[in-house]
Design a protein around this motif. Structure first.
Motif, PDB file in Angstrom:
ATOM      1  N   ARG A 142      91.954  61.423 -53.765  1.00 19.26           N
ATOM      2  CA  ARG A 142      92.761  62.197 -54.714  1.00 19.26           C
ATOM      3  C   ARG A 142      92.680  63.705 -54.505  1.00 19.26           C
ATOM      4  O   ARG A 142      93.542  64.448 -54.978  1.00 19.26           O
ATOM      5  CB  ARG A 142      92.354  61.855 -56.142  1.00 19.26           C
ATOM      6  N   GLU A 143      91.667  64.188 -53.777  1.00 20.11           N
ATOM      7  CA  GLU A 143      91.558  65.622 -53.498  1.00 20.11           C
ATOM      8  C   GLU A 143      92.002  65.966 -52.081  1.00 20.11           C
ATOM      9  O   GLU A 143      91.822  67.105 -51.651  1.00 20.11           O
ATOM     10  CB  GLU A 143      90.108  66.089 -53.708  1.00 20.11           C
ATOM     11  N   ARG A 144      92.560  64.987 -51.371  1.00 19.23           N
ATOM     12  CA  ARG A 144      93.016  65.269 -50.004  1.00 19.23           C
ATOM     13  C   ARG A 144      94.256  66.152 -50.023  1.00 19.23           C
ATOM     14  O   ARG A 144      94.967  66.250 -51.030  1.00 19.23           O
ATOM     15  CB  ARG A 144      93.309  63.956 -49.278  1.00 19.23           C
ATOM     16  N   ALA A 204     101.580  66.854 -52.841  1.00 11.15           N
ATOM     17  CA  ALA A 204     102.480  66.104 -53.721  1.00 11.15           C
ATOM     18  C   ALA A 204     102.427  66.647 -55.144  1.00 11.15           C
ATOM     19  O   ALA A 204     103.464  66.748 -55.819  1.00 11.15           O
ATOM     20  CB  ALA A 204     102.102  64.618 -53.695  1.00 11.15           C
ATOM     21  N   ARG A 205     101.228  67.034 -55.614  1.00 10.11           N
ATOM     22  CA  ARG A 205     101.122  67.619 -56.951  1.00 10.11           C
ATOM     23  C   ARG A 205     101.864  68.965 -57.012  1.00 10.11           C
ATOM     24  O   ARG A 205     102.527  69.274 -57.994  1.00 10.11           O
ATOM     25  CB  ARG A 205      99.650  67.825 -57.306  1.00 10.11           C
ATOM     26  N   ALA A 206     101.719  69.741 -55.957  1.00 13.21           N
ATOM     27  CA  ALA A 206     102.371  71.047 -55.935  1.00 13.21           C
ATOM     28  C   ALA A 206     103.886  70.922 -55.960  1.00 13.21           C
ATOM     29  O   ALA A 206     104.583  71.800 -56.480  1.00 13.21           O
ATOM     30  CB  ALA A 206     101.929  71.825 -54.699  1.00 13.21           C
ATOM     31  N   LEU A 207     104.398  69.829 -55.412  1.00 11.73           N
ATOM     32  CA  LEU A 207     105.844  69.602 -55.407  1.00 11.73           C
ATOM     33  C   LEU A 207     106.336  68.992 -56.714  1.00 11.73           C
ATOM     34  O   LEU A 207     107.525  68.709 -56.856  1.00 11.73           O
ATOM     35  CB  LEU A 207     106.226  68.696 -54.234  1.00 11.73           C
ATOM     36  N   GLY A 208     105.436  68.765 -57.666  1.00 13.51           N
ATOM     37  CA  GLY A 208     105.836  68.278 -58.975  1.00 13.51           C
ATOM     38  C   GLY A 208     105.812  66.776 -59.143  1.00 13.51           C
ATOM     39  O   GLY A 208     106.370  66.257 -60.116  1.00 13.51           O
ATOM     40  N   TYR A 243      88.491  44.186 -57.128  1.00 16.39           N
ATOM     41  CA  TYR A 243      89.595  45.044 -56.701  1.00 16.39           C
ATOM     42  C   TYR A 243      89.605  46.352 -57.489  1.00 16.39           C
ATOM     43  O   TYR A 243      89.935  47.412 -56.933  1.00 16.39           O
ATOM     44  CB  TYR A 243      90.927  44.316 -56.881  1.00 16.39           C
ATOM     45  N   ALA A 244      89.264  46.300 -58.755  1.00 12.06           N
ATOM     46  CA  ALA A 244      89.222  47.524 -59.551  1.00 12.06           C
ATOM     47  C   ALA A 244      88.198  48.505 -58.985  1.00 12.06           C
ATOM     48  O   ALA A 244      88.475  49.706 -58.847  1.00 12.06           O
ATOM     49  CB  ALA A 244      88.899  47.195 -61.008  1.00 12.06           C
ATOM     50  N   ARG A 245      87.020  48.022 -58.664  1.00 16.73           N
ATOM     51  CA  ARG A 245      85.988  48.874 -58.075  1.00 16.73           C
ATOM     52  C   ARG A 245      86.447  49.428 -56.720  1.00 16.73           C
ATOM     53  O   ARG A 245      86.239  50.613 -56.411  1.00 16.73           O
ATOM     54  CB  ARG A 245      84.704  48.072 -57.894  1.00 16.73           C
ATOM     55  N   LEU A 246      87.043  48.565 -55.924  1.00 22.16           N
ATOM     56  CA  LEU A 246      87.468  48.972 -54.590  1.00 22.16           C
ATOM     57  C   LEU A 246      88.559  50.040 -54.655  1.00 22.16           C
ATOM     58  O   LEU A 246      88.488  51.070 -53.963  1.00 22.16           O
ATOM     59  CB  LEU A 246      87.959  47.740 -53.823  1.00 22.16           C
ATOM     60  N   ILE A 247      89.572  49.822 -55.499  1.00 23.11           N
ATOM     61  CA  ILE A 247      90.664  50.786 -55.632  1.00 23.11           C
ATOM     62  C   ILE A 247      90.144  52.109 -56.205  1.00 23.11           C
ATOM     63  O   ILE A 247      90.523  53.202 -55.744  1.00 23.11           O
ATOM     64  CB  ILE A 247      91.775  50.214 -56.525  1.00 23.11           C
ATOM     65  N   ARG A 248      89.296  52.049 -57.199  1.00 24.85           N
ATOM     66  CA  ARG A 248      88.751  53.274 -57.802  1.00 24.85           C
ATOM     67  C   ARG A 248      88.024  54.100 -56.754  1.00 24.85           C
ATOM     68  O   ARG A 248      88.178  55.332 -56.695  1.00 24.85           O
ATOM     69  CB  ARG A 248      87.810  52.927 -58.948  1.00 24.85           C
ATOM     70  N   ALA A 249      87.205  53.439 -55.927  1.00 26.29           N
ATOM     71  CA  ALA A 249      86.473  54.172 -54.890  1.00 26.29           C
ATOM     72  C   ALA A 249      87.429  54.835 -53.905  1.00 26.29           C
ATOM     73  O   ALA A 249      87.212  55.982 -53.486  1.00 26.29           O
ATOM     74  CB  ALA A 249      85.529  53.220 -54.154  1.00 26.29           C
ATOM     75  N   GLN A 250      88.503  54.129 -53.537  1.00 22.81           N
ATOM     76  CA  GLN A 250      89.478  54.706 -52.613  1.00 22.81           C
ATOM     77  C   GLN A 250      90.201  55.891 -53.244  1.00 22.81           C
ATOM     78  O   GLN A 250      90.447  56.908 -52.593  1.00 22.81           O
ATOM     79  CB  GLN A 250      90.485  53.629 -52.202  1.00 22.81           C
ATOM     80  N   VAL A 251      90.554  55.758 -54.522  1.00 23.56           N
ATOM     81  CA  VAL A 251      91.262  56.846 -55.205  1.00 23.56           C
ATOM     82  C   VAL A 251      90.369  58.079 -55.316  1.00 23.56           C
ATOM     83  O   VAL A 251      90.817  59.212 -55.082  1.00 23.56           O
ATOM     84  CB  VAL A 251      91.732  56.380 -56.602  1.00 23.56           C
ATOM     85  N   LEU A 252      89.098  57.889 -55.664  1.00 18.24           N
ATOM     86  CA  LEU A 252      88.188  59.020 -55.764  1.00 18.24           C
ATOM     87  C   LEU A 252      88.015  59.729 -54.425  1.00 18.24           C
ATOM     88  O   LEU A 252      87.832  60.951 -54.368  1.00 18.24           O
ATOM     89  CB  LEU A 252      86.818  58.546 -56.277  1.00 18.24           C
ATOM     90  N   ALA A 253      88.093  58.962 -53.328  1.00 16.02           N
ATOM     91  CA  ALA A 253      87.956  59.563 -52.003  1.00 16.02           C
ATOM     92  C   ALA A 253      89.223  60.264 -51.545  1.00 16.02           C
ATOM     93  O   ALA A 253      89.160  61.187 -50.722  1.00 16.02           O
ATOM     94  CB  ALA A 253      87.565  58.488 -50.992  1.00 16.02           C
ATOM     95  N   VAL A 286     101.540  55.406 -56.523  1.00 15.13           N
ATOM     96  CA  VAL A 286     102.311  54.369 -55.832  1.00 15.13           C
ATOM     97  C   VAL A 286     102.696  54.793 -54.416  1.00 15.13           C
ATOM     98  O   VAL A 286     102.650  54.002 -53.473  1.00 15.13           O
ATOM     99  CB  VAL A 286     103.568  54.006 -56.658  1.00 15.13           C
ATOM    100  N   ARG A 287     103.087  56.072 -54.254  1.00 13.13           N
ATOM    101  CA  ARG A 287     103.619  56.525 -52.968  1.00 13.13           C
ATOM    102  C   ARG A 287     102.549  57.042 -52.002  1.00 13.13           C
ATOM    103  O   ARG A 287     102.761  57.015 -50.786  1.00 13.13           O
ATOM    104  CB  ARG A 287     104.652  57.631 -53.206  1.00 13.13           C
ATOM    105  N   HIS A 288     101.417  57.498 -52.530  1.00 15.84           N
ATOM    106  CA  HIS A 288     100.440  58.154 -51.661  1.00 15.84           C
ATOM    107  C   HIS A 288      99.066  57.490 -51.661  1.00 15.84           C
ATOM    108  O   HIS A 288      98.468  57.331 -50.599  1.00 15.84           O
ATOM    109  CB  HIS A 288     100.299  59.629 -52.062  1.00 15.84           C
ATOM    110  N   LEU A 289      98.559  57.122 -52.819  1.00 16.64           N
ATOM    111  CA  LEU A 289      97.202  56.593 -52.884  1.00 16.64           C
ATOM    112  C   LEU A 289      97.142  55.111 -52.529  1.00 16.64           C
ATOM    113  O   LEU A 289      96.315  54.695 -51.710  1.00 16.64           O
ATOM    114  CB  LEU A 289      96.616  56.835 -54.273  1.00 16.64           C
ATOM    115  N   LEU A 290      98.000  54.306 -53.163  1.00 17.94           N
ATOM    116  CA  LEU A 290      97.938  52.861 -52.936  1.00 17.94           C
ATOM    117  C   LEU A 290      98.194  52.475 -51.481  1.00 17.94           C
ATOM    118  O   LEU A 290      97.460  51.649 -50.927  1.00 17.94           O
ATOM    119  CB  LEU A 290      98.930  52.150 -53.872  1.00 17.94           C
ATOM    120  N   PRO A 291      99.211  53.044 -50.793  1.00 16.22           N
ATOM    121  CA  PRO A 291      99.398  52.679 -49.376  1.00 16.22           C
ATOM    122  C   PRO A 291      98.190  53.001 -48.508  1.00 16.22           C
ATOM    123  O   PRO A 291      97.892  52.269 -47.558  1.00 16.22           O
ATOM    124  CB  PRO A 291     100.628  53.510 -48.960  1.00 16.22           C
TER     125      PRO A 291
END
Length: 292
Positions: A180-182, A188-192, A168-178, A200-205
């Protein structure tokens, strides 16, 4: 006079998506077989123990009896009803498999999210720890952990979860890397938003689809591993009706009373098969291109 077709409302979109997913799932015969098998197994685990009585009740005068109307799956070497023990064992094995999956998912998701979001030495360090766990054969490592902790169901849960989380760690990391630059993450970063909120709100779902598929496969794998540990004495101890321990207890009587060991073995087979077929169906739902 021209007419316009109204756009679907937001509440209608999830329903339409859900209907499409169900139709895609239903077109997979194996997935439907797995779903029916799983429904029967869960029903047996919930209702069976209330209908069959005490699985530890012994009757030495009725030992190794063949299947009959009073004992549909026969009795074991101590005169215990095999059907009662198999149905009670369903609660233990299913509960253990789901618990291992949830514990592994929790640990692996935290590790994968932190590694993927933080990057740098966080990513390097956490992934090297993950590689260490992946370097050992899963069953051998689970045996070593169970032997160190002592034989019990709780320790089996801990041992199998410690073996399963790196996937699961490998799987989640791969999804986050794909992801996180979307654009939606950048917005969401620009909104603070903090990194925790983004995770929790954007990557995990958005990473739930592959997690559900992997989780369905891992429940069956966890049940099989737990049964293997029970068979060699590192898992549940007598008289607990765990399927692997039941096969181990009755293996010496496979000649005169094959039903005593074959019933829990078939239960393991059907349960693992049900979760694997269900996982195939979920994979087709979430990745239609792979299905085609």
């Amino acid at each position: 006079m021209t007419t316009t077709t109204p756009l679907p409302t937001e509440s209608a979109l999830p329903a339409a998506t859900g209907n499409a997913n169900w139709r895609r799932f239903r077109r997979n015969p194996g997935a439907m077989v797995g779903l029916v098998l799983l429904a029967l197994l869960v029903s047996a685990a919930l209702l069976g123990p209330a209908l069959t009585g005490d699985p530890a009740a012994q009757n030495l005068g009725a030992r190794l009896q063949a299947p009959s109307s009073s004992h549909p799956l026969g009795t074991d070497q101590l005169g215990r009803d095999v059907l009662a023990r198999v149905l009670n064992g369903a609660r233990i094995s299913l509960g253990l498999g789901v618990s291992v999956m949830l514990a592994s998912l929790l640990v692996g998701s935290v590790v994968g999210l932190v590694a993927g979001l933080r990057g740098g030495w966080w990513d390097e360090g956490l992934m090297r720890v993950t590689d260490i766990f992946l370097a050992f054969p899963g069953l051998i490592l689970a045996m070593a952990i169970s032997a160190a902790l002592g034989p019990s169901l709780t320790n089996v849960l801990i041992a199998v979860a410690l073996v399963s989380w790196p996937t699961y760690a490998r799987l989640i990391r791969a999804q986050v890397l794909a992801l996180r630059e979307r654009e939606f993450v950048e917005a969401a970063r620009a909104l603070g938003s903090t990194q925790g909120r983004i995770a929790v709100r954007h990557l995990l779902p958005n990473a739930l689809a592959p997690l559900l598929v992997q989780g369905s496969f891992d429940v069956g794998s966890a049940i099989l591993t737990a049964a293997g540990l029970g068979f060699i004495g590192f898992g549940a101890q007598p008289p607990t009706p765990e399927w692997g321990a039941m096969v181990s207890e009755t293996r010496n009587y496979i000649g005169p009373a094959p039903w005593a060991s074959s019933a829990p073995a078939v239960a393991i087979l059907l349960t693992v098969l049900a979760f694997n077929l269900l996982g195939d169906g979920l994979r087709d739902v979430f990745d239609p291109r792979a299905a085609r």
